[in-house]
Design a protein around this motif. Structure first.
Motif, PDB file in Angstrom:
ATOM      1  N   UNK A 137       1.187  -0.822  -0.409  1.00 30.11           N
ATOM      2  CA  UNK A 137       0.461   0.312   0.444  1.00 30.11           C
ATOM      3  C   UNK A 137       0.705   1.409   0.269  1.00 30.11           C
ATOM      4  N   UNK A 138       2.001   1.498   0.985  1.00 29.38           N
ATOM      5  CA  UNK A 138       2.853   2.548   0.792  1.00 29.38           C
ATOM      6  C   UNK A 138       3.584   2.786  -0.372  1.00 29.38           C
ATOM      7  N   UNK A 139       3.691   1.607  -1.415  1.00 29.95           N
ATOM      8  CA  UNK A 139       4.040   1.266  -2.370  1.00 29.95           C
ATOM      9  C   UNK A 139       3.551   2.448  -3.081  1.00 29.95           C
ATOM     10  N   UNK A 140       2.379   1.834  -3.020  1.00 26.74           N
ATOM     11  CA  UNK A 140       1.527   2.253  -3.891  1.00 26.74           C
ATOM     12  C   UNK A 140       1.327   3.777  -4.018  1.00 26.74           C
ATOM     13  N   UNK A 141       1.212   4.232  -2.642  1.00 23.61           N
ATOM     14  CA  UNK A 141       1.066   5.822  -2.534  1.00 23.61           C
ATOM     15  C   UNK A 141       1.973   6.611  -2.875  1.00 23.61           C
ATOM     16  N   UNK A 142       2.913   6.441  -3.039  1.00 24.05           N
ATOM     17  CA  UNK A 142       4.184   6.558  -3.552  1.00 24.05           C
ATOM     18  C   UNK A 142       3.797   6.803  -4.851  1.00 24.05           C
ATOM     19  N   UNK A 143       3.630   6.382  -5.367  1.00 23.80           N
ATOM     20  CA  UNK A 143       4.080   6.298  -7.069  1.00 23.80           C
ATOM     21  C   UNK A 143       2.381   6.821  -7.662  1.00 23.80           C
ATOM     22  N   UNK A 144       2.287   6.990  -6.633  1.00 21.39           N
ATOM     23  CA  UNK A 144       0.938   7.717  -7.058  1.00 21.39           C
ATOM     24  C   UNK A 144       0.717   8.837  -6.458  1.00 21.39           C
ATOM     25  N   UNK A 145       1.597   9.453  -5.683  1.00 23.70           N
ATOM     26  CA  UNK A 145       2.427  11.335  -5.474  1.00 23.70           C
ATOM     27  C   UNK A 145       3.373  11.536  -6.423  1.00 23.70           C
ATOM     28  N   UNK A 146       3.840  10.832  -6.569  1.00 26.66           N
ATOM     29  CA  UNK A 146       4.929  10.885  -7.700  1.00 26.66           C
ATOM     30  C   UNK A 146       4.420  10.672  -9.065  1.00 26.66           C
ATOM     31  N   UNK A 147       3.455   9.467  -9.509  1.00 23.70           N
ATOM     32  CA  UNK A 147       2.606  10.051 -10.206  1.00 23.70           C
ATOM     33  C   UNK A 147       1.497  11.514 -10.924  1.00 23.70           C
ATOM     34  N   UNK A 148       1.407  11.714 -10.041  1.00 23.81           N
ATOM     35  CA  UNK A 148       0.404  13.418  -9.181  1.00 23.81           C
ATOM     36  C   UNK A 148       1.622  14.841  -9.914  1.00 23.81           C
ATOM     37  N   UNK A 149       2.479  14.162  -9.147  1.00 24.59           N
ATOM     38  CA  UNK A 149       3.805  15.462  -8.950  1.00 24.59           C
ATOM     39  C   UNK A 149       4.581  15.497 -10.800  1.00 24.59           C
ATOM     40  N   UNK A 150       4.502  14.564 -11.854  1.00 22.69           N
ATOM     41  CA  UNK A 150       4.967  14.716 -12.818  1.00 22.69           C
ATOM     42  C   UNK A 150       3.746  15.117 -14.162  1.00 22.69           C
ATOM     43  N   UNK A 151       2.412  14.826 -13.132  1.00 23.76           N
ATOM     44  CA  UNK A 151       1.700  15.366 -13.812  1.00 23.76           C
ATOM     45  C   UNK A 151       1.382  16.815 -14.594  1.00 23.76           C
ATOM     46  N   UNK A 152       1.665  16.857 -12.502  1.00 28.43           N
ATOM     47  CA  UNK A 152       1.328  18.694 -12.891  1.00 28.43           C
ATOM     48  C   UNK A 152       2.928  20.073 -13.515  1.00 28.43           C
ATOM     49  N   UNK A 153       3.794  18.553 -13.578  1.00 20.29           N
ATOM     50  CA  UNK A 153       5.104  19.053 -14.257  1.00 20.29           C
ATOM     51  C   UNK A 153       4.657  19.431 -15.782  1.00 20.29           C
ATOM     52  N   UNK A 154       3.960  18.436 -16.436  1.00 20.30           N
ATOM     53  CA  UNK A 154       3.831  17.850 -17.677  1.00 20.30           C
ATOM     54  C   UNK A 154       2.740  18.832 -18.212  1.00 20.30           C
TER      55      UNK A 154
END
Length: 603
Positions: A137-154
């Motif tokens: 669950x924690x691995x998913x949570x960290x990957x989701x937040x990373x995806x959220x940040x890259x999405x905002x950047x892109x």
């Protein structure tokens, strides 16, 4: 999660490639030690959210150096005019866009701070002694937040460097990956989350506020919308409801009150509490002096208020308001006459000043000493009900509260009037902070009555980063893009029914008849514009649709802050074709020569 924010400054030790964090500060847990026990892993995961929170709550300035850049992105939107005496929005107010602009630098720094903290977690969580399902669950949570940040950047930069592993500042030397390559990185992370059986469908009852499978479906669908893969987007959006999320069914305005912040509408949110250290100061940004002594720096733009449709679904036009048939014959400056308060014949100083502005002939021809207020008020009363729920409009009585004023009690029946006479108490003029001309004030995220807040910097309504209405309307957009007009109409009508607007129909005539997919897409854009004002969403919508100049600039090269009647009275905004996507910030190109500069930007 709110209660563990106290430890965040100890927990966050990841680097950002911006030289803003010491890699081994004395008062923080170093990265190599962060993940060695379950307790430390819990703290480390809480630390991933630390960059979202502002600590400088005495400030409303655009250049506030921490937290989610809410006012800056909202200021770029069609709906909102942001005005600060100290720091105007330079991406709008400067004709040549500077690569050292605060927002261009800050969004880069903000997102990469989150990304590198997530990379650290993903690489090291396995060191902690915890159950396999919690680790997953924690691995998913960290990957989701990373995806959220890259999405905002892109969305902002359309191609950025990609780092998917822990890295030191001095090694951040990659050039920008293409926009499609970055989208794929985000899709990969979100697909990982969706496919993991230990990632919960929702967090409405347990681990509230943390990411979930429903949030991952929502964000992946949004990425597909940017990629114009509408079938894939629709498939993902459909899954969000099966994960347990749904549409807020109460009044539109009530969703933005703290009593309702944990509704199934809220898919992923930034959580606030009124306790010091966990709160927000949006009241200070949006409020009036008469609502908890706010500064009215974030206010509705006049163009946006004019955009609200009539209650029957037809387009609003000032020239069709009774008594305003000559609207198009007058200059913007002269139109002030229609918005003035009654009784100016007995207010000599205000009357004489008005005549100097509009002319004696205009005053004599159009001003009604009794009935001027009622005439203009009708133009707001007969509109989409969300207008009155979102904006304080002229000559509508409001009850309000300013601490330590009027006996420290609610003031009853104040009105937004022009020209101003005096603040007064019960029945007086509703007092904004910005009063050089007649400006609107948000109701949304603005508390009016005593007892709702401790102070203007102790706001505690959660902030939606993803909510279900956003998903539903993008789902409708995906359906319209794939020739599923009837189903798109059905989804949009769910939102319109909640708003007490008449249902759209397929074909035929009348203001609610939809004739073709292009017509439907424009109607979806309308719903999104009025639904998500003040939520930091519209700017991303407009640039994705290619409509930014059409709305924010009204199709012109120069627009700006306006009075109720459309006169430019604050700083101008200058449109350029290159102002989006943003360029890499100058501070980063100076450190990393492999970054490409966008043409047109001033370096």
């Amino acid at each position: 999660m709110k209660k563990i924010l106290m430890i965040l400054t100890m927990a966050l030790a990841a680097t950002s490639c911006m030289d803003i964090l010491d890699v081994a500060p004395e008062d923080q847990i170093a990265s190599e030690n962060m993940w060695t026990t379950e307790e430390l892993a819990d703290k480390g995961m809480a630390g991933l959210y630390f960059p979202f929170y502002a600590t400088q709550l005495s400030s409303t300035q655009l250049r506030r150096a921490d937290g989610l850049n809410r006012q800056g992105i909202e200021a770029m939107s069609f709906a909102t005019d942001y005005y600060s005496n100290n720091y105007p929005v330079e991406l709008l107010s400067l004709a040549t866009k500077p690569a050292n602009d605060f927002q261009v630098w800050y969004e880069w720094k903000f997102c990469y701070t989150i990304i590198h903290a997530c990379n650290d977690a993903i690489a090291n969580l396995h060191k902690a002694d915890m159950s396999a399902n919690k680790l997953a669950r924690y691995q998913c949570e960290a990957r989701f937040l990373r995806a959220w940040a890259y999405n905002r950047l892109n969305m902002l930069y359309q191609g950025v460097p990609v780092y998917l592993e822990p890295i030191n500042n001095e090694d951040c030397t990659r050039g920008q990956s293409s926009v499609d390559e970055v989208w794929q990185v985000i899709l990969d992370d979100l697909t990982y989350c969706i496919n993991n059986p230990d990632f919960p469908n929702n967090t409405l009852n347990e681990n509230y506020g943390r990411p979930s499978k429903g949030a991952a479906y929502a964000l992946r669908g949004m990425v597909y919308m940017w990629k114009k893969q509408y079938k894939e987007a629709g498939n993902d959006f459909k899954e969000v409801e099966t994960c347990g999320y749904g549409l807020w069914t109460g009044e539109y305005a009530d969703f933005f009150k703290y009593e309702n912040e944990k509704d199934k509408e809220m898919i992923f949110s930034l959580q606030f509490s009124e306790e010091t250290g966990y709160c927000d100061n949006i009241q200070q940004m949006t409020g009036a002096r008469d609502t908890y002594d706010g500064w009215t720096e974030i206010k509705p733009s006049a163009d946006f208020v004019d955009y609200y449709k009539n209650a029957d679904g037809s387009d609003f036009k000032w020239s069709e308001v009774d008594g305003l048939q000559d609207w198009d014959l007058l200059t913007p400056k002269q139109r002030e006459i229609f918005f003035c308060r009654d009784g100016l014949e007995s207010m000599s100083s205000q009357k004489n000043a008005l005549i100097k502005r509009v002319g004696e002939d205009i005053y004599q021809k159009y001003y009604l000493n009794s009935g001027n207020e009622a005439r203009i008020k009708k133009a707001y009363d007969s509109r989409d009900p969300r207008l009155q729920q979102t904006v304080v409009t002229p000559y509508v009585p409001v009850d309000c509260y300013k601490p330590n004023y009027a006996g420290d009690a609610n003031q009853i029946g104040k009105q937004l009037r022009w020209p101003l006479k005096e603040q007064g108490t019960n029945g007086g003029d509703f007092w904004l902070d910005k009063r050089t001309s007649a400006f609107y004030c948000y109701r949304k995220y603005n508390e009016f009555e005593k007892g709702r807040l401790i102070s203007r910097s102790r706001c505690h309504t959660d902030w939606p980063l993803i909510r279900y209405t956003d998903v539903l309307l993008q789902y409708a957009e995906a359906l319209a893009q794939t020739d599923q007009l009837g189903e798109a109409i059905r989804l949009v009508n769910k939102v319109r029914t909640r708003a007490h607007m008449p249902a759209l129909t397929e074909g035929g005539s009348g203001p609610c008849a939809v004739n073709g997919n292009e017509d439907m897409l424009e109607r979806i854009r309308y719903e999104r514009r009025v639904e998500f004002c003040l939520e930091g969403i519209n700017f991303f919508d407009e640039v994705r649709w290619g409509t930014y100049k059409e709305t924010k600039f009204q199709g012109k090269d120069i627009n700006g802050g306006k009075s109720w009647w459309g006169e430019l009275v604050e700083y101008n905004w200058y449109y350029t074709d290159y102002m989006w996507p943003w360029t890499a910030p100058i501070s980063e190109t100076q450190k990393n020569p492999n970054l490409t500069k966008r043409s047109g930007w001033a370096y």
